[in-house]
Design a protein around this motif. Structure first.
Motif, PDB file in Angstrom:
ATOM      1  N   HIS A 204      -9.541  12.065  21.142  1.00 34.46           N
ATOM      2  CA  HIS A 204     -10.774  12.013  21.940  1.00 34.46           C
ATOM      3  C   HIS A 204     -11.322  10.596  21.780  1.00 34.46           C
ATOM      4  O   HIS A 204     -11.868  10.252  20.730  1.00 34.46           O
ATOM      5  CB  HIS A 204     -11.792  13.059  21.473  1.00 34.46           C
TER       6      HIS A 204
ATOM      7  N   ASP B  83      -8.357  19.658  30.497  1.00 32.83           N
ATOM      8  CA  ASP B  83      -9.577  19.763  29.686  1.00 32.83           C
ATOM      9  C   ASP B  83     -10.482  20.868  30.229  1.00 32.83           C
ATOM     10  O   ASP B  83     -11.704  20.786  30.101  1.00 32.83           O
ATOM     11  CB  ASP B  83     -10.326  18.418  29.645  1.00 32.83           C
TER      12      ASP B  83
ATOM     13  N   CYS C  21     -19.539  16.637  31.528  1.00 28.23           N
ATOM     14  CA  CYS C  21     -18.429  16.821  30.600  1.00 28.23           C
ATOM     15  C   CYS C  21     -18.354  15.558  29.756  1.00 28.23           C
ATOM     16  O   CYS C  21     -19.049  14.581  30.021  1.00 28.23           O
ATOM     17  CB  CYS C  21     -17.127  17.006  31.377  1.00 28.23           C
ATOM     18  N   LEU C  22     -17.481  15.583  28.752  1.00 25.07           N
ATOM     19  CA  LEU C  22     -17.277  14.386  27.933  1.00 25.07           C
ATOM     20  C   LEU C  22     -15.798  14.048  27.863  1.00 25.07           C
ATOM     21  O   LEU C  22     -14.990  14.971  27.692  1.00 25.07           O
ATOM     22  CB  LEU C  22     -17.833  14.607  26.521  1.00 25.07           C
TER      23      LEU C  22
ATOM     24  N   ARG D  52     -10.809  28.725  23.889  1.00 28.45           N
ATOM     25  CA  ARG D  52     -11.815  29.423  23.051  1.00 28.45           C
ATOM     26  C   ARG D  52     -11.168  30.621  22.344  1.00 28.45           C
ATOM     27  O   ARG D  52      -9.980  30.662  22.126  1.00 28.45           O
ATOM     28  CB  ARG D  52     -13.031  29.871  23.882  1.00 28.45           C
TER      29      ARG D  52
ATOM     30  N   HIS E  71      -8.071  12.686  28.336  1.00 26.13           N
ATOM     31  CA  HIS E  71      -9.083  12.711  29.411  1.00 26.13           C
ATOM     32  C   HIS E  71      -9.706  11.341  29.678  1.00 26.13           C
ATOM     33  O   HIS E  71     -10.901  11.151  29.532  1.00 26.13           O
ATOM     34  CB  HIS E  71     -10.170  13.765  29.130  1.00 26.13           C
TER      35      HIS E  71
ATOM     36  N   ASN F 235     -10.760  22.964  18.768  1.00 27.78           N
ATOM     37  CA  ASN F 235     -12.196  22.810  18.441  1.00 27.78           C
ATOM     38  C   ASN F 235     -12.960  24.123  18.583  1.00 27.78           C
ATOM     39  O   ASN F 235     -13.970  24.211  19.264  1.00 27.78           O
ATOM     40  CB  ASN F 235     -12.853  21.695  19.273  1.00 27.78           C
TER      41      ASN F 235
ATOM     42  N   ALA G 114     -21.156  20.227  27.225  1.00 30.58           N
ATOM     43  CA  ALA G 114     -20.219  19.466  28.061  1.00 30.58           C
ATOM     44  C   ALA G 114     -18.984  20.296  28.366  1.00 30.58           C
ATOM     45  O   ALA G 114     -18.448  20.955  27.478  1.00 30.58           O
ATOM     46  CB  ALA G 114     -19.801  18.201  27.318  1.00 30.58           C
ATOM     47  N   GLY G 115     -18.523  20.232  29.604  1.00 33.76           N
ATOM     48  CA  GLY G 115     -17.252  20.874  29.937  1.00 33.76           C
ATOM     49  C   GLY G 115     -17.235  21.378  31.365  1.00 33.76           C
ATOM     50  O   GLY G 115     -18.229  21.916  31.847  1.00 33.76           O
TER      51      GLY G 115
ATOM     52  N   HIS H 240      -8.810  24.013  26.706  1.00 34.13           N
ATOM     53  CA  HIS H 240      -9.667  24.793  25.800  1.00 34.13           C
ATOM     54  C   HIS H 240      -9.611  26.259  26.219  1.00 34.13           C
ATOM     55  O   HIS H 240      -9.964  26.588  27.351  1.00 34.13           O
ATOM     56  CB  HIS H 240     -11.118  24.302  25.863  1.00 34.13           C
TER      57      HIS H 240
ATOM     58  N   HIS I 258     -17.666  27.360  29.343  1.00 34.11           N
ATOM     59  CA  HIS I 258     -18.903  27.646  28.600  1.00 34.11           C
ATOM     60  C   HIS I 258     -19.683  28.670  29.420  1.00 34.11           C
ATOM     61  O   HIS I 258     -19.637  28.632  30.650  1.00 34.11           O
ATOM     62  CB  HIS I 258     -19.786  26.398  28.487  1.00 34.11           C
TER      63      HIS I 258
ATOM     64  N   THR J 166     -18.174  15.353  20.575  1.00 36.20           N
ATOM     65  CA  THR J 166     -18.223  16.349  21.646  1.00 36.20           C
ATOM     66  C   THR J 166     -18.382  17.743  21.054  1.00 36.20           C
ATOM     67  O   THR J 166     -18.702  17.891  19.864  1.00 36.20           O
ATOM     68  CB  THR J 166     -16.974  16.222  22.548  1.00 36.20           C
ATOM     69  N   THR J 167     -18.140  18.781  21.873  1.00 33.20           N
ATOM     70  CA  THR J 167     -18.319  20.171  21.460  1.00 33.20           C
ATOM     71  C   THR J 167     -17.568  20.467  20.152  1.00 33.20           C
ATOM     72  O   THR J 167     -16.374  20.191  20.047  1.00 33.20           O
ATOM     73  CB  THR J 167     -17.771  21.118  22.575  1.00 33.20           C
TER      74      THR J 167
ATOM     75  N   ALA K 256     -12.735  23.605  30.230  1.00 34.58           N
ATOM     76  CA  ALA K 256     -13.563  23.884  29.041  1.00 34.58           C
ATOM     77  C   ALA K 256     -14.658  24.883  29.399  1.00 34.58           C
ATOM     78  O   ALA K 256     -15.765  24.508  29.771  1.00 34.58           O
ATOM     79  CB  ALA K 256     -14.169  22.577  28.521  1.00 34.58           C
TER      80      ALA K 256
END
Ligand code: DOR
Ligand code: ZN
Length: 348
Positions: A137, A248, A219-220, A18, A175, A42, A264-265, A16, A252, A107-108, A250
Motif C-alpha cells: 500500500h 481493490d 477510497c484510498l 472481509r 492500486h 486487513n 474508504a473503499g 477485500h 463496507h 487505510t482501513t 472493498a
C-alpha cells in the motif's frame, strides 16, 4: 464493431472479502467471474500468521458457492514482528502467495502496520531470496504530506530505497493512482509491477468532491486529477505486462460510508468486468483487455493462466445492474461508473 469477445477467465490480484456476513454476501460476485484472487489480510484483527491465513482460507472456501471453482490466494499482513521463517515456510508450501505491507494508519484496519520500514529488512531479504512477492500500500502517512501527494512521496522516500536495497525483490505497487507511479513502474525492471483498480480507471477527484460529497467514490489512495486517470487508463490498456487488474473491491456497509467520518473503499466486484469492457471498448483497446485481466498478473505471480474462459457480450441496451447488495446486517452500495454499461459476462 466487436459484439462478442472470449477471454481467459480473469483473476483479481487485490481483493477485500472481509469475514462473516459480508464475506458470505460478497464472495459470489467475485467467484462467479474470477478464477483466483489475492485476498487482502486487513481484517480486524488482521491476518498476521500463516496459521491464521489457512483458517481464513477455510472460511472463504466454505462461503463460496459449491458450483464456483474459485481459488483464494492468501496473504499475510506484515507487522514489525513478522517471523521471517513463517513467511518462508508458508510461501514454500504454497499456503500464502504474497505478503502485504501497510504503512501504519494508511487505510482501513492498518493500525498494526509498519512505522519503521528498516525493521523489515531481514524479512525482505528472505522474500527476495525465495521469490515471495511483496504487495505494497504505497502511501506515506505523515500528516504534513498532502493526501493527494502521499503516493508520489511514498515512491520517492520509501519504495525506491527498498527496491534499491533488494533489487530482485518482487514488488507489486498496489492500486496506483498517479502518472508518477505509472512512470516509475514502466521504467523499472520486470520484478516491479502495479495493480490498477476498476474505479481509478473511471473516477477522478471531481467524482468525490464536485457538486456535494459522494462517499461511495471515496477510497484510498484517493482518486487524483483527470490527467492521472488518463495515465492509468493508458497503462492498463497498453498491454504492458507490468500492469494488471487488482480491483481493490472493498465492501463496507452504507452506514459506515455515509457518515461524518466515512470509510474508504469502492465495492466493484459485481460489475468490474462489464465496466472494464466498456472502458477498453471506448479506448479502442478491447484486444488488450485479456492481458490486463487474465494474463499479466498470472505471469507476474508465476502461475498458469486459468484454463477456463469467459464470454463478454455487447447487449443492445445498457445492463440494469443492481446497485445494492443486501445482507442481514446492512446494505452495501455497488460502484456506479456514471456511464451506461452494455457488456455482460457469461461463463463458457
Ligand atoms: O479504499 C480502500 N479500502 N483502500 C484500502 O487500501 C483499503 C480498503 C478497505 O479495506 O476498505
Ligand atoms: Zn485494498
Amino acid at each position: 464493431m466487436i459484439r462478442e469477445l472470449e477471454i481467459v477467465r480473469p483473476d483479481d490480484w487485490h481483493l477485500h472479502l472481509r469475514d462473516g456476513t459480508i464475506l458470505k454476501a460478497v464472495i459470489p460476485y467475485t467467484s462467479e467471474t474470477f478464477g483466483r484472487a489475492i485476498v487482502m489480510p486487513n481484517l480486524n484483527p488482521p491476518i498476521i500468521s500463516v496459521k491464521e491465513a489457512i483458517m481464513y482460507k477455510e472460511r472463504i472456501s466454505a462461503a463460496c458457492p459449491d458450483d464456483h471453482s474459485f481459488k483464494p490466494l492468501m496473504t499475510i499482513y506484515l507487522t514489525e514482528s513478522t517471523d521471517l521463517m513463517d513467511v518462508a515456510e508458508g510461501f514454500s508450501r504454497n499456503l500464502i502467495s504474497a505478503v502485504k505491507l501497510y504503512p501504519a494508519g494508511a487505510t482501513t484496519n492498518s493500525s498494526h502496520g509498519i512505522n519503521d520500514f528498516k525493521k523489515l529488512y531481514k524479512v525482505f531479504e528472505k522474500m527476495e531470496e525465495i521469490g515471495c512477492p511483496l504487495c505494497v500500500h504505497g502511501e506515506v502517512v505523515d500528516p504534513q504530506v498532502d493526501i493527494f501527494d502521499r503516493e508520489y512521496v511514498f515512491i520517492d522516500k520509501v519504495l525506491d530505497p527498498i527496491i534499491r536495497t533488494f533489487p530482485s525483490l518482487k514488488v507489486v505497487l498496489e492500486h496506483i493512482t498517479t502518472q508518477e507511479a505509472v512512470d516509475y513502474v514502466r521504467i523499472s525492471k520486470k520484478n516491479i509491477a502495479a495493480t490498477i483498480t476498476t474505479h481509478h480507471l473511471v473516477i477522478n477527484r471531481n467524482f468525490i468532491l464536485a457538486g456535494g460529497i459522494k462517499p461511495h467514490y471515496y477510497c484510498l489512495p484517493v482518486a487524483k486529477r483527470e490527467n492521472h486517470r488518463i495515465a492509468l487508463l493508458n497503462a492498463a490498456s497498453s498491454g504492458n505486462s507490468s500492469f494488471f487488474l487488482g480491483t481493490d473491491s472493498a465492501p463496507h456497509f452504507d452506514t459506515d460510508k455515509e457518515s461524518a467520518c466515512g470509510c474508504a473503499g469502492c465495492f466493484t466486484a459485481p460489475n468490474t468486468i462489464p465496466i472494464l469492457a466498456q472502458l477498453f471498448e471506448q479506448e479502442g483497446s478491447l484486444e488488450k483487455l485479456e492481458h490486463f485481466t487474465s494474463i499479466n498478473g498470472a505471469n507476474f505471480y508465476d502461475l498458469p493462466l486459468n484454463s477456463e474462459r469467459i464470454k463478454l457480450i455487447k447487449e443492445k441496451d445498457p445492463i440494469e445492474f443492481s446497485n445494492k447488495v443486501f445482507t442481514p446486517e446492512g446494505e452495501i452500495t455497488v460502484f456506479d461508473p456514471g456511464f451506461p454499461v452494455s457488456w455482460s459476462v457469461k461463463s463458457i
